[in-house]
Scaffold this motif. Sequence first.
Motif, short mmCIF file in Angstrom:
data_model
loop_
_atom_site.label_atom_id
_atom_site.label_comp_id
_atom_site.label_asym_id
_atom_site.label_seq_id
_atom_site.Cartn_x
_atom_site.Cartn_y
_atom_site.Cartn_z
N ALA A 1 32.90 -13.23 -20.65
CA ALA A 1 32.76 -11.68 -19.79
C ALA A 1 31.66 -11.89 -18.74
N THR A 2 30.40 -12.55 -19.05
CA THR A 2 29.33 -13.12 -17.99
C THR A 2 30.02 -13.92 -16.82
N ALA B 1 23.68 -19.77 -15.33
CA ALA B 1 23.92 -18.85 -13.98
C ALA B 1 24.63 -20.03 -12.98
N ALA B 2 23.45 -20.85 -12.87
CA ALA B 2 24.30 -21.89 -11.82
C ALA B 2 25.71 -22.59 -11.84
N TYR C 1 33.42 -23.02 -6.37
CA TYR C 1 34.64 -23.52 -5.71
C TYR C 1 35.67 -23.15 -6.90
N GLY C 2 35.55 -22.97 -7.71
CA GLY C 2 36.82 -23.67 -8.98
C GLY C 2 37.80 -22.40 -9.33
N ILE C 3 38.39 -22.94 -10.04
CA ILE C 3 39.50 -22.12 -10.60
C ILE C 3 39.38 -20.80 -11.77
N GLY C 4 38.69 -21.42 -12.39
CA GLY C 4 37.84 -21.07 -13.59
C GLY C 4 37.06 -21.77 -14.46
N TRP C 5 36.30 -21.74 -15.25
CA TRP C 5 35.78 -21.66 -15.70
C TRP C 5 35.76 -22.22 -17.57
#
Length: 283
Positions: A185-186, A157-158, A166-170
């Motif tokens: 979705a999360t 979750a962190a 901070y990001g443009i994505g994951w």
Amino acid sequence: MDIGVGAPSTVPGTDGRELAEFARRADRLGFSTLAVLDRLVYDSYDTVVTLAAAAAVTERITLAPTILLAAYRPSATLLAKQLASVDRLSGGRLVVGVAAGGREDDFTATGVPYGGRGRRLDAVLEEMERVWSGKVPGVGPRPQRGGIPLWVGGNSAASMARAARYGIGWISGSTPLHRYAEVAATVRKCWADAGRTDQPRLGALAYVAPGADRRQAGGRYLLDYYAYTGQKARFLAENVITDDTRLRETIDGYAAAGCDELMLIPCTSDAGQLDLIAEVAFG
């Protein structure tokens, strides 16, 4: 969905000329990104140095550590300068993926505490942003676009909250395909909860060793590289993608699950496999 490819910088025994040819061919074949894994305590090339070498022999392809274990590096300012230098050398083609890391020996080797690495990563990201924006007097060069886009990895979750901050994505390094849509979705919910009005760019990794002659070598590499994870290493080795049908199914599956860019990470060092991957990915 964009298709990137990994550089074999963490495959033991890879020759520097093989790395250079790998980068050239990935650029020529139309892959979206040349991805580089990151480890310190391993028989691997340094991630930032590898990216600099790739910048020198490519013209188009995005360059990205996916992911960089930034928290074990003692100096965020030095790391920011190194990454900005790669960005300038490449003409602004760098995107930096980061995560907290899961190997204590990498941290021990640089004298950085393993505990609290998530908080340290946050501090590193904030310091790098200060350097890149010119708020640290005298430290240059500035990135070509004024900053460098950040992707954040990790399934906690962190990590997802860090991506939204901070990001443009994951980007996922370990989420199985059958769970990817649920995790994506999360991430989108974390994005919305953080007040982001844009959509996260979602990425994933898959390990490939196309052709029966590469399967055994690729499996040995994954068993060794991920030995610290225990049973997961065996799972990865047994499930490395070696045939065209499964590669096509994997590409289509991630696209259907909402992935924006899939990084196909080769497990051997020969550049010839890129033609086989490209034939399935783009053919």
